[in-house]
Design a protein around this motif. Sequence first.
Motif, PDB file in Angstrom:
ATOM      1  N   HIS A  16      -9.338  -8.798   6.094  1.00 51.55           N
ATOM      2  CA  HIS A  16      -9.518 -10.042   7.370  1.00 51.55           C
ATOM      3  C   HIS A  16      -8.335  -8.545   8.110  1.00 51.55           C
ATOM      4  O   HIS A  16      -8.889  -8.860   9.227  1.00 51.55           O
ATOM      5  N   TYR A  17      -7.923  -7.486   7.659  1.00 47.05           N
ATOM      6  CA  TYR A  17      -6.371  -6.899   8.749  1.00 47.05           C
ATOM      7  C   TYR A  17      -7.407  -5.624   8.693  1.00 47.05           C
ATOM      8  O   TYR A  17      -7.498  -5.054   9.691  1.00 47.05           O
ATOM      9  N   PHE A  18      -7.659  -5.311   7.948  1.00 53.02           N
ATOM     10  CA  PHE A  18      -8.339  -3.564   7.390  1.00 53.02           C
ATOM     11  C   PHE A  18      -9.687  -3.433   6.920  1.00 53.02           C
ATOM     12  O   PHE A  18     -10.116  -4.283   5.474  1.00 53.02           O
ATOM     13  N   PRO A  19     -10.629  -3.036   7.561  1.00 50.54           N
ATOM     14  CA  PRO A  19     -11.921  -2.873   6.912  1.00 50.54           C
ATOM     15  C   PRO A  19     -12.502  -2.023   5.259  1.00 50.54           C
ATOM     16  O   PRO A  19     -13.102  -2.699   4.493  1.00 50.54           O
ATOM     17  N   ASN A  20     -11.920  -0.862   5.301  1.00 47.93           N
ATOM     18  CA  ASN A  20     -11.713  -0.354   3.674  1.00 47.93           C
ATOM     19  C   ASN A  20     -10.144  -0.113   3.472  1.00 47.93           C
ATOM     20  O   ASN A  20      -8.890   0.126   4.324  1.00 47.93           O
ATOM     21  N   LYS A  21     -10.592   0.257   1.634  1.00 47.83           N
ATOM     22  CA  LYS A  21      -9.055   1.522   1.458  1.00 47.83           C
ATOM     23  C   LYS A  21      -8.537   2.526   2.919  1.00 47.83           C
ATOM     24  O   LYS A  21      -6.989   3.057   2.783  1.00 47.83           O
ATOM     25  N   ASP A  22      -9.349   3.288   3.282  1.00 44.17           N
ATOM     26  CA  ASP A  22      -9.377   4.905   3.579  1.00 44.17           C
ATOM     27  C   ASP A  22      -8.455   4.039   5.013  1.00 44.17           C
ATOM     28  O   ASP A  22      -7.099   5.037   5.836  1.00 44.17           O
ATOM     29  N   ALA A  23      -8.875   2.592   5.470  1.00 44.52           N
ATOM     30  CA  ALA A  23      -8.584   2.215   7.404  1.00 44.52           C
ATOM     31  C   ALA A  23      -7.045   1.902   7.326  1.00 44.52           C
ATOM     32  O   ALA A  23      -5.922   1.971   8.305  1.00 44.52           O
ATOM     33  N   LEU A  24      -6.390   1.428   5.531  1.00 43.57           N
ATOM     34  CA  LEU A  24      -5.391   0.964   4.890  1.00 43.57           C
ATOM     35  C   LEU A  24      -4.305   1.569   5.269  1.00 43.57           C
ATOM     36  O   LEU A  24      -3.410   2.134   5.479  1.00 43.57           O
ATOM     37  N   TYR A  25      -4.922   3.010   4.384  1.00 40.58           N
ATOM     38  CA  TYR A  25      -4.432   4.238   4.438  1.00 40.58           C
ATOM     39  C   TYR A  25      -3.466   4.743   6.060  1.00 40.58           C
ATOM     40  O   TYR A  25      -2.297   5.538   5.895  1.00 40.58           O
ATOM     41  N   LEU A  26      -4.634   4.660   6.868  1.00 42.17           N
ATOM     42  CA  LEU A  26      -3.820   5.609   7.805  1.00 42.17           C
ATOM     43  C   LEU A  26      -3.619   4.519   8.599  1.00 42.17           C
ATOM     44  O   LEU A  26      -2.493   5.273   9.758  1.00 42.17           O
ATOM     45  N   ALA A  27      -3.374   3.646   8.577  1.00 44.20           N
ATOM     46  CA  ALA A  27      -2.292   2.362   9.201  1.00 44.20           C
ATOM     47  C   ALA A  27      -0.898   2.622   8.716  1.00 44.20           C
ATOM     48  O   ALA A  27      -0.114   2.697   9.089  1.00 44.20           O
ATOM     49  N   VAL A  28      -1.395   3.349   7.450  1.00 44.59           N
ATOM     50  CA  VAL A  28       0.268   3.188   6.769  1.00 44.59           C
ATOM     51  C   VAL A  28       1.094   4.299   7.876  1.00 44.59           C
ATOM     52  O   VAL A  28       2.537   4.720   7.665  1.00 44.59           O
TER      53      VAL A  28
ATOM     54  N   ALA B 214       0.987  -1.529  -0.066  1.00 48.32           N
ATOM     55  CA  ALA B 214       0.076  -0.066  -0.408  1.00 48.32           C
ATOM     56  C   ALA B 214       0.554   1.407  -0.236  1.00 48.32           C
ATOM     57  O   ALA B 214       0.717   2.281  -0.622  1.00 48.32           O
ATOM     58  N   GLU B 215       1.971   0.990   0.606  1.00 52.95           N
ATOM     59  CA  GLU B 215       3.033   2.797   0.647  1.00 52.95           C
ATOM     60  C   GLU B 215       4.059   2.447  -1.137  1.00 52.95           C
ATOM     61  O   GLU B 215       4.087   3.706  -1.455  1.00 52.95           O
ATOM     62  N   LYS B 216       3.717   1.576  -1.831  1.00 53.44           N
ATOM     63  CA  LYS B 216       3.939   1.789  -3.369  1.00 53.44           C
ATOM     64  C   LYS B 216       3.209   2.510  -3.865  1.00 53.44           C
ATOM     65  O   LYS B 216       3.853   2.828  -4.453  1.00 53.44           O
ATOM     66  N   LEU B 217       1.827   1.150  -3.617  1.00 55.11           N
ATOM     67  CA  LEU B 217       0.918   2.156  -4.319  1.00 55.11           C
ATOM     68  C   LEU B 217       0.794   3.390  -4.588  1.00 55.11           C
ATOM     69  O   LEU B 217       0.151   4.552  -5.225  1.00 55.11           O
ATOM     70  N   PHE B 218       0.401   3.746  -2.959  1.00 57.47           N
ATOM     71  CA  PHE B 218       0.068   5.204  -2.705  1.00 57.47           C
ATOM     72  C   PHE B 218       0.925   6.224  -2.366  1.00 57.47           C
ATOM     73  O   PHE B 218       0.485   7.081  -3.012  1.00 57.47           O
TER      74      PHE B 218
END
Length: 214
Positions: free
Chosen positions: A50-62, A20-24
């Motif tokens: 399984h780890y992140f409910p949506n793209k926003d949550a993944l972005y914030l995790a990065v 995600a970090e690379k693509l963002f």
Amino acid sequence: MGELPLTLEGEGRQRILAAAEKLFSDKAFDAVSMNAIALQAGISKANIYHYFPNKDALYLAVLRAASRNLRKLLNDAVDAHGTVVDVLRHFARCHLQALLDRPELVRLVWRELLEKGAPRAREFAEQGFADVFSALVAVLESGQARGELRADFNPALVATLMLGANVFFFQSRDILRHYPAVGFADDPAGYDAGIVEILLRGMIPESSADTVRA
């Protein structure tokens, strides 16, 4: 590409965060799909959810992971040194090297700030970057309280100068190589050593300081 096996729970999460970090950073948040992240990570999209409910949550995790890494650099510097001066020298050098080691992350942050402005800036601060800044300010304040640093400067201003100098170097060193008299473009450690020394000592000779202040 087939899905790679996830041997450990934490391994799968880290693989997703790295992808995600690379693509963002390459394409910006809005242009990246969860399918693309799954493909980059070598796992199924269902595994991401399984780890992140949506793209926003993944972005914030990065972002949170990045801020935790920076805070660890500062904590390590504090643990390794007894004096605030040595902490500042250590952290400045490690902070710049962290920027140079992870250019994708730096591009991600600046791309989003330039494109989204104030809303993204607030989001970044809330995800831990403000905490790192506050911790650096606290280190400077402790130096003032212990008499290691002058008491008549604004610690937040000095923290801004330190971090800003490193970001400028990261963004500009390719052009700095072509400037006359610049011998530090390929010497980040030397650059930071010089920056910290200027901040610690100032530019005005002690014999001239009283005249300038007057």
